[in-house]
Design a protein around this motif. Structure first.
Motif, mmCIF file in Angstrom:
data_model
loop_
_atom_site.group_PDB
_atom_site.id
_atom_site.type_symbol
_atom_site.label_atom_id
_atom_site.label_comp_id
_atom_site.label_asym_id
_atom_site.label_seq_id
_atom_site.Cartn_x
_atom_site.Cartn_y
_atom_site.Cartn_z
ATOM 1 N N GLY A 28 0.828 -1.207 0.000
ATOM 2 C CA GLY A 28 0.000 0.000 0.000
ATOM 3 C C GLY A 28 0.849 1.238 0.000
ATOM 4 O O GLY A 28 2.049 1.193 -0.210
ATOM 5 N N ASP A 29 0.197 2.390 0.232
ATOM 6 C CA ASP A 29 0.882 3.675 0.170
ATOM 7 C C ASP A 29 1.904 3.795 1.290
ATOM 8 O O ASP A 29 1.719 3.308 2.399
ATOM 9 C CB ASP A 29 -0.133 4.818 0.295
ATOM 10 N N ILE A 30 2.967 4.486 0.984
ATOM 11 C CA ILE A 30 3.982 4.754 1.999
ATOM 12 C C ILE A 30 3.433 5.697 3.066
ATOM 13 O O ILE A 30 3.697 5.545 4.240
ATOM 14 C CB ILE A 30 5.239 5.336 1.343
ATOM 15 N N SER A 31 2.644 6.669 2.659
ATOM 16 C CA SER A 31 2.051 7.595 3.620
ATOM 17 C C SER A 31 0.541 7.452 3.586
ATOM 18 O O SER A 31 -0.065 7.549 2.510
ATOM 19 C CB SER A 31 2.434 9.044 3.289
ATOM 20 N N THR A 67 0.127 10.783 9.763
ATOM 21 C CA THR A 67 1.351 10.169 10.251
ATOM 22 C C THR A 67 2.142 9.614 9.081
ATOM 23 O O THR A 67 1.575 8.978 8.191
ATOM 24 C CB THR A 67 1.026 9.039 11.239
ATOM 25 N N THR A 68 3.429 9.841 9.077
ATOM 26 C CA THR A 68 4.286 9.290 8.039
ATOM 27 C C THR A 68 4.593 7.836 8.365
ATOM 28 O O THR A 68 5.112 7.528 9.428
ATOM 29 C CB THR A 68 5.587 10.088 7.935
ATOM 30 N N LEU A 69 4.244 6.941 7.454
ATOM 31 C CA LEU A 69 4.506 5.524 7.616
ATOM 32 C C LEU A 69 5.615 5.103 6.676
ATOM 33 O O LEU A 69 5.858 5.731 5.658
ATOM 34 C CB LEU A 69 3.229 4.717 7.326
ATOM 35 N N HIS A 70 6.266 4.032 7.015
ATOM 36 C CA HIS A 70 7.343 3.487 6.207
ATOM 37 C C HIS A 70 6.970 2.085 5.739
ATOM 38 O O HIS A 70 6.250 1.352 6.419
ATOM 39 C CB HIS A 70 8.640 3.405 7.015
ATOM 40 N N ASN A 71 7.472 1.710 4.581
ATOM 41 C CA ASN A 71 7.411 0.309 4.196
ATOM 42 C C ASN A 71 8.264 -0.485 5.179
ATOM 43 O O ASN A 71 9.466 -0.242 5.301
ATOM 44 C CB ASN A 71 7.952 0.111 2.776
ATOM 45 N N GLU A 72 7.666 -1.432 5.859
ATOM 46 C CA GLU A 72 8.396 -2.211 6.855
ATOM 47 C C GLU A 72 9.158 -3.374 6.228
ATOM 48 O O GLU A 72 10.045 -3.949 6.852
ATOM 49 C CB GLU A 72 7.427 -2.737 7.918
ATOM 50 N N THR A 73 8.787 -3.725 5.014
ATOM 51 C CA THR A 73 9.481 -4.802 4.308
ATOM 52 C C THR A 73 9.979 -4.289 2.970
ATOM 53 O O THR A 73 9.440 -3.326 2.413
ATOM 54 C CB THR A 73 8.551 -6.004 4.080
ATOM 55 N N VAL A 74 10.990 -4.927 2.449
ATOM 56 C CA VAL A 74 11.546 -4.537 1.159
ATOM 57 C C VAL A 74 10.623 -5.028 0.055
ATOM 58 O O VAL A 74 10.359 -6.234 -0.047
ATOM 59 C CB VAL A 74 12.958 -5.121 0.975
ATOM 60 N N PRO A 75 10.077 -4.122 -0.769
ATOM 61 C CA PRO A 75 9.178 -4.560 -1.840
ATOM 62 C C PRO A 75 9.894 -5.477 -2.830
ATOM 63 O O PRO A 75 11.113 -5.413 -3.004
ATOM 64 C CB PRO A 75 8.762 -3.244 -2.507
ATOM 65 N N ASN A 112 11.701 6.065 1.281
ATOM 66 C CA ASN A 112 10.806 5.413 2.246
ATOM 67 C C ASN A 112 10.490 6.324 3.436
ATOM 68 O O ASN A 112 10.255 5.867 4.548
ATOM 69 C CB ASN A 112 11.452 4.097 2.722
ATOM 70 N N ASN A 113 10.514 7.626 3.190
ATOM 71 C CA ASN A 113 10.232 8.650 4.204
ATOM 72 C C ASN A 113 11.215 8.614 5.377
ATOM 73 O O ASN A 113 10.880 9.049 6.490
ATOM 74 C CB ASN A 113 8.794 8.539 4.711
ATOM 75 N N TYR A 114 12.423 8.144 5.123
ATOM 76 C CA TYR A 114 13.490 8.215 6.111
ATOM 77 C C TYR A 114 14.390 9.412 5.808
ATOM 78 O O TYR A 114 14.190 10.136 4.832
ATOM 79 C CB TYR A 114 14.313 6.922 6.119
ATOM 80 N N ASN A 153 10.717 10.494 -1.763
ATOM 81 C CA ASN A 153 10.424 10.214 -0.358
ATOM 82 C C ASN A 153 11.661 10.218 0.541
ATOM 83 O O ASN A 153 11.876 9.296 1.323
ATOM 84 C CB ASN A 153 9.703 8.859 -0.225
ATOM 85 N N ILE A 154 12.456 11.276 0.465
ATOM 86 C CA ILE A 154 13.681 11.336 1.262
ATOM 87 C C ILE A 154 13.863 12.737 1.833
ATOM 88 O O ILE A 154 13.539 13.744 1.182
ATOM 89 C CB ILE A 154 14.926 10.928 0.428
#
Length: 477
Positions: free
Chosen positions: A23-26, A41-49, A98-100, A122-123
């Motif tokens: 799904g969406d990163i944010s 809230t800014t969410l991150h992909n928790e797994t590598v796509p 990934n919003n990091y 997204n950086i």
């Protein structure tokens, strides 16, 4: 060995946890009671796509160096404070931040050196750069200096494109070398007449302090745009949408010894579609007045400044030579909220300092004080003036030589501005002409009166005054 271990961990994590999470990163958090957005809230992909390689450490960026056309995703914040050396990455692939955040970036030019047909998104980069240089370790020169990248370009294919989106730059940059500088890129060069570089959702919060004898081009977002092989003059090879500069630009030069230095809150010099951009950064230029370079075809040597764009080209004394690189299609829905402070800047404009080609300028506003030798609320001057539509200036205009509440220098054969407004503070609409039939002087108590001001659908007006709809949207970036 270390990199393989991290890759093994990421693959293991995919298998045993959250493997179906996509799904969406944010994503906004929804309130179940009324289904309205209550917190974002800014969410991150928790797994590598699938198809991507995860980046966990500074050393992992070697993947981008060794396979520059791959797909990569950042999986945590990266602190570079203890990294002593950094060679900018030449990159042609896809990089998702990934919003990091890349923290404590302190090197003399870009994180990326040159990107070609790249997609970067997204950086956030937090930078503290004490000096800049365009000289690489091997003695070759970079093409401009940036924080994200020194140069963003495309290949020579007519369908080539680069895309830069959702980027934020923070910190402070001390610019000490005489080349193009911008926080996102020093130079943007679309490589073919129909190749395209697009940027959107860009925020700069970094302060740029220029400390040296001379400067070429300085932009809060982009230094210079050069459209290569631009035989198709009707095609804008650069598109910038929803960019905000919040960083001040301070320029101090003991010598104005460079040919036509351009300073812009968004873009120093260049062409393209510039839409929905806002500048809040104050621009302060402390420089002497320079003479024309009589020994070099009469090139102009003074500073030119604009709240959004410094200039879209350059010219020689007497306009014997006019140079532009590409096509300026339009400046649309852009606003300047940052003061321009300079006694000796040759041309200063709330939106653009100087233009050497015609283009469309519409739905733009200046809401800050502008000063220079020749100062204009929307445009300082130019060899060709844009058709101006639906523009407003409420800032004070202070030209030591000449002032214009909308335009400072105006040519008799230029298109007259249409449906424009300016706050009556003692400065004529145009420096050399008091009024036009479709330009209206208003009083301060009329700024919130929709029966007096009618700028069209791109604007909102309420008890707080008038504001661009795009500015309201940009406030969410």
């Amino acid at each position: 060995m270390k990199k393989n271990f991290y890759l093994f961990l990421s693959l293991l994590f995919v298998i045993v946890a959250f493997s179906g999470c996509t799904g969406d990163i944010s994503e906004p958090i929804q309130d179940n009671a009324d289904n309205n957005i209550t917190e974002e809230t800014t969410l991150h992909n928790e797994t590598v796509p699938e198809g991507y390689i995860g980046i966990y450490t500074v050393e992992d960026f070697d993947y981008l160096r060794n396979s520059s056309t791959g797909q990569y995703i950042l999986m945590n914040d990266i602190d570079m404070s203890n990294i002593d050396d950094w060679d900018g990455i030449n990159f042609q692939g896809t990089f998702d931040g990934n919003n990091y955040e890349i923290q404590n970036y302190h090197f003399e030019n870009g994180f990326f050196d040159t990107t070609t047909n790249a997609v970067i998104s997204n950086i956030t980069i937090s930078a503290n750069i004490s000096e800049t240089t365009y000289v690489r370790d091997d003695g070759t020169w970079t093409n401009g200096v940036g924080v994200l990248a020194n140069c963003i370009t495309t290949s020579y294919s007519e369908s080539a494109f680069s895309k830069i989106t959702n980027i934020k730059i923070k910190g402070e940059i001390h610019h000490t070398c005489g080349t193009e500088v911008g926080t996102i890129a020093g130079v943007v060069e679309p490589g073919c007449k129909t190749a395209t570089v697009t940027m959107s959702n860009i925020v700069n919060e970094a302060k740029i302090i220029c400390e040296g004898k001379y400067y070429s081009v300085v932009g809060g977002i982009i230094g210079s745009i050069v459209q290569q092989n631009s035989s198709d003059e009707d095609f804008p090879a650069f598109e910038l949408l929803n960019a905000v500069n919040k960083g001040n630009i301070c320029v101090k030069s003991e010598e104005a010894d460079y040919s036509g230095s351009k300073i812009g809150g968004i873009l120093g010099e260049g062409y393209g579609d510039i839409r929905s951009c806002d500048n809040y950064g104050q621009i302060n230029i402390d420089c002497p007045i320079a003479k024309d370079d009589e020994e070099n075809d009469g090139y102009r040597k003074n500073f030119i400044c604009g709240g959004i764009i410094g200039a879209n080209g350059y010219y020689t004394k007497g306009y014997t030579k006019i140079v532009g690189h590409g096509h300026m299609a339009s400046i649309n829905s852009c606003a300047n909220y940052g003061s321009i402070i300079s006694d000796n800047c040759e041309y200063a404009g709330g939106i653009i300092g100087y233009t050497v080609k015609d283009y469309d300028l519409s739905d733009c506003g200046n809401f800050a004080s502008i000063s220079g030798v020749k100062a204009g609320g929307i445009q300082g001057g130019g060899c060709y003036l844009a058709p101006l539509y639906n523009c407003i200036n409420t800032g004070s205009i202070n030209g030591t030589n000449q002032s214009g509440a909308i335009i400072c220098d105006f040519f008799s054969n230029a298109p007259e501005p249409q449906n424009c407004y300016y706050l009556n503070n003692g400065v004529n609409c145009v420096g050399v002409k008091a009024a036009f039939p479709n330009v209206y002087s208003i009083e301060e108590n009329q700024l919130a009166d929709s029966s007096v001001i009618n700028l069209g659908d791109s604007w909102s007006i309420d008890s707080n005054g008038i504001k661009l709809n795009s500015t309201i949207e940009n406030s969410k970036l």
